[in-house]
Design a protein around this motif. Structure first.
Motif, short mmCIF file in Angstrom:
data_model
loop_
_atom_site.label_atom_id
_atom_site.label_comp_id
_atom_site.label_asym_id
_atom_site.label_seq_id
_atom_site.Cartn_x
_atom_site.Cartn_y
_atom_site.Cartn_z
N GLY A 65 0.83 -1.20 0.00
CA GLY A 65 0.00 0.00 0.00
C GLY A 65 0.86 1.24 0.00
O GLY A 65 1.95 1.26 0.60
N ARG A 66 0.39 2.27 -0.66
CA ARG A 66 1.14 3.53 -0.73
C ARG A 66 1.35 4.09 0.67
O ARG A 66 0.46 4.05 1.51
N SER A 67 2.53 4.62 0.93
CA SER A 67 2.83 5.17 2.25
C SER A 67 1.88 6.29 2.62
O SER A 67 1.49 7.11 1.77
N VAL A 68 1.52 6.35 3.91
CA VAL A 68 0.67 7.45 4.39
C VAL A 68 1.50 8.69 4.70
O VAL A 68 0.94 9.74 5.04
N SER A 69 2.82 8.58 4.59
CA SER A 69 3.69 9.73 4.84
C SER A 69 3.76 10.58 3.58
O SER A 69 4.72 10.55 2.82
N CYS A 70 2.68 11.33 3.36
CA CYS A 70 2.58 12.18 2.18
C CYS A 70 1.50 13.23 2.45
O CYS A 70 0.78 13.15 3.44
N ARG A 71 1.42 14.20 1.57
CA ARG A 71 0.33 15.16 1.65
C ARG A 71 -0.97 14.47 1.25
O ARG A 71 -1.01 13.72 0.28
N TYR A 72 -2.04 14.71 2.00
CA TYR A 72 -3.31 14.04 1.73
C TYR A 72 -4.10 14.80 0.67
O TYR A 72 -5.20 15.29 0.90
N THR A 73 -3.53 14.88 -0.51
CA THR A 73 -4.23 15.45 -1.66
C THR A 73 -5.18 14.41 -2.22
O THR A 73 -5.06 13.21 -1.92
N ALA A 74 -6.11 14.85 -3.06
CA ALA A 74 -7.06 13.91 -3.66
C ALA A 74 -6.35 12.80 -4.44
O ALA A 74 -6.69 11.62 -4.28
N PRO A 75 -5.35 13.12 -5.29
CA PRO A 75 -4.65 12.03 -6.00
C PRO A 75 -3.94 11.06 -5.05
O PRO A 75 -3.94 9.85 -5.28
N ASN A 76 -3.32 11.59 -3.98
CA ASN A 76 -2.62 10.71 -3.06
C ASN A 76 -3.59 9.83 -2.28
O ASN A 76 -3.31 8.64 -2.02
N LEU A 77 -4.72 10.39 -1.87
CA LEU A 77 -5.72 9.58 -1.18
C LEU A 77 -6.25 8.47 -2.08
O LEU A 77 -6.45 7.33 -1.64
N TYR A 139 -11.46 14.83 4.83
CA TYR A 139 -10.60 13.76 4.34
C TYR A 139 -10.27 12.74 5.42
O TYR A 139 -9.84 11.63 5.11
N TRP A 140 -10.48 13.07 6.71
CA TRP A 140 -10.30 12.08 7.75
C TRP A 140 -11.29 10.93 7.56
O TRP A 140 -10.96 9.77 7.78
N ALA A 141 -12.51 11.28 7.14
CA ALA A 141 -13.51 10.26 6.87
C ALA A 141 -13.07 9.38 5.70
O ALA A 141 -13.32 8.17 5.70
N TYR A 142 -12.42 9.98 4.71
CA TYR A 142 -11.95 9.18 3.58
C TYR A 142 -10.86 8.21 4.01
O TYR A 142 -10.78 7.09 3.50
N SER A 143 -10.03 8.62 4.96
CA SER A 143 -9.01 7.71 5.49
C SER A 143 -9.67 6.48 6.11
O SER A 143 -9.16 5.35 5.98
N VAL A 144 -10.78 6.69 6.80
CA VAL A 144 -11.51 5.57 7.38
C VAL A 144 -12.09 4.69 6.28
O VAL A 144 -12.07 3.45 6.37
N GLU A 145 -12.60 5.31 5.21
CA GLU A 145 -13.14 4.53 4.09
C GLU A 145 -12.05 3.67 3.45
O GLU A 145 -12.31 2.55 3.02
N ILE A 146 -10.83 4.21 3.38
CA ILE A 146 -9.71 3.42 2.87
C ILE A 146 -9.50 2.19 3.74
O ILE A 146 -9.37 1.06 3.24
N ALA A 147 -9.48 2.39 5.05
CA ALA A 147 -9.27 1.28 5.97
C ALA A 147 -10.38 0.24 5.85
O ALA A 147 -10.12 -0.98 5.84
N LYS A 148 -11.62 0.69 5.76
CA LYS A 148 -12.74 -0.24 5.64
C LYS A 148 -12.69 -1.02 4.33
O LYS A 148 -12.93 -2.24 4.30
N ALA A 149 -12.37 -0.33 3.24
CA ALA A 149 -12.28 -1.02 1.95
C ALA A 149 -11.13 -2.01 1.93
O ALA A 149 -11.22 -3.10 1.32
N TRP A 150 -10.05 -1.68 2.60
CA TRP A 150 -8.88 -2.55 2.71
C TRP A 150 -9.26 -3.87 3.37
O TRP A 150 -8.95 -4.95 2.86
N GLU A 151 -9.96 -3.76 4.51
CA GLU A 151 -10.37 -4.97 5.23
C GLU A 151 -11.44 -5.74 4.44
O GLU A 151 -11.45 -6.97 4.43
N ARG A 152 -12.34 -5.00 3.80
CA ARG A 152 -13.41 -5.66 3.05
C ARG A 152 -12.85 -6.49 1.89
O ARG A 152 -13.36 -7.57 1.58
N ALA A 153 -11.78 -6.00 1.26
CA ALA A 153 -11.17 -6.74 0.16
C ALA A 153 -10.65 -8.09 0.64
O ALA A 153 -10.75 -9.10 -0.09
N GLN A 154 -10.11 -8.15 1.84
CA GLN A 154 -9.68 -9.44 2.37
C GLN A 154 -10.87 -10.31 2.73
O GLN A 154 -10.91 -11.51 2.42
#
Length: 335
Positions: A65-77, A139-154
């Motif tokens: 997964g792409r590192s979270v150590s970056c600016r949380y721009t739309a493309p990076n998210l 965008y904090w909510a989008y970070s949570v959506e990333i985590a949920k989608a990550w787990e859902r894929a497994q």
């Protein structure tokens, strides 16, 4: 055992590879840029010859997964979302298609899935999944959506012969260059390790040795599946966290920072303030319930060990013949 680690070239992968290889296991790392023995090429999203490494393996630990150590721009998210979901899906496909699938698939997730919260800790049973908190950036909510989608894929992967565990990991603290501890220690040494925006937000963390031990514990427990919090049992406020780190290094003062100062600092570091401002009060409910004993359950002792190891490595670079001591064990014992 044969262990395959997709995305295993980052900080956490380095910690695991070092420990598991040192214990005598065969470790195969899947990476976009293989450069040494034991590494195979993959692109993290499509099937390929790399799948043969998974067929016949004992364990898969997917860290991709792409590192979270970056600016949380739309493309990076979006890149964070796609890299996590696509890599998890293709690992699931490889396991599903294996003639001899691994017995366990440990899938990296994140403690960020839980809500920004000060009043009570999050465990797996009672923790509140984030995304609906008032007065936080969208965008904090989008970070949570990333985590949920990550787990859902497994969860959705068709792997009936492979046990699946989602590792809701807090920040893994190791002395390696470029890791989160390296960044925080650098700030403390520069006198910038004071409270940020008051410092009342909670920091969840786990010592690198306990992270490895928790992974080994989960591998050996065939009755454990689903989400597991990998975090030390005593999260603490950012103010107390940095005070203990400064004390371990011997820095008497840490300048405080307001929220807008944190924004400037994060911009300069090409990172984002969510990593500093979100309150992550996460505890390892399932690990403790199942009898896992942390060697480093309190941050001051963990910080002291990590600082000693940083200094030992510096001494070794200055004096190549000097011996580097192994990580010290706490008297609390093991699992």
């Amino acid at each position: 055992m044969k262990i395959v680690i997709p995305g295993g070239t980052g900080q956490v992968g380095t910690v695991l590879n070092r420990a598991l290889s040192g214990a005598g296991h065969e470790v195969v790392v899947l990476t976009r840029r293989p450069s040494q023995k034991g590494e195979l090429h993959w692109d993290g999203k499509t099937p390929g010859p790399w799948a043969a490494a998974i067929d016949g393996s004992d364990i898969v630990i997917n860290l991709a997964g792409r590192s979270v150590s970056c600016r949380y721009t739309a493309p990076n998210l979006r890149a964070m979302m796609d890299s996590r979901v696509h890599s998890t899906r293709v690992v699931g496909e490889a396991i599903s298609g294996a003639a001899r699938p691994p017995r366990v698939w440990l899938q990296m997730s994140t403690a960020t899935v839980y809500a920004h919260r000060f009043d009570a800790p999050h465990d797996e049973a009672t923790g509140v999944i984030g995304g609906g908190e008032p007065d936080v950036p969208d965008y904090w909510a989008y970070s949570v959506e990333i985590a949920k989608a990550w787990e859902r894929a497994q969860e959705e992967a068709d792997t009936p012969h492979t046990r699946k565990v989602a590792l809701r990991s807090a920040m893994v603290m190791s002395p390696d260059r470029g890791g989160v501890f390296d960044v925080l220690l650098r700030l403390a040494r520069l006198g910038l390790g004071g409270p940020v925006a008051g410092g009342g937000q909670y920091v969840s963390w786990i010592h690198d040795r306990d992270f490895v031990r928790a992974v080994e514990f989960l591998v050996d427990r065939p009755d454990l599946a689903g989400p597991v919090n990998l975090a030390a049992p005593e999260p603490l406020t950012q103010r107390a966290f940095m005070r203990a780190l400064r004390s371990a290094w011997g820095v008497p003062v840490g300048l405080p920072a307001t929220k807008w100062m944190a924004e400037i600092g994060a911009f300069a570091l090409r990172s984002d303030t969510e990593l500093l401002l979100k309150s992550r009060r996460v505890v390892p409910g399932r690990l403790l319930d199942e009898g896992f004993v942390f060697e480093y359950d309190r941050w001051p002792e963990a910080a002291g060990d990590l600082v000693r190891r940083v200094r030992q490595r510096r001494l070794h670079r200055e004096r190549p013949g000097a011996e580097i001591a192994s990580p010290s064990r706490s008297p609390r014992g093991g699992a």
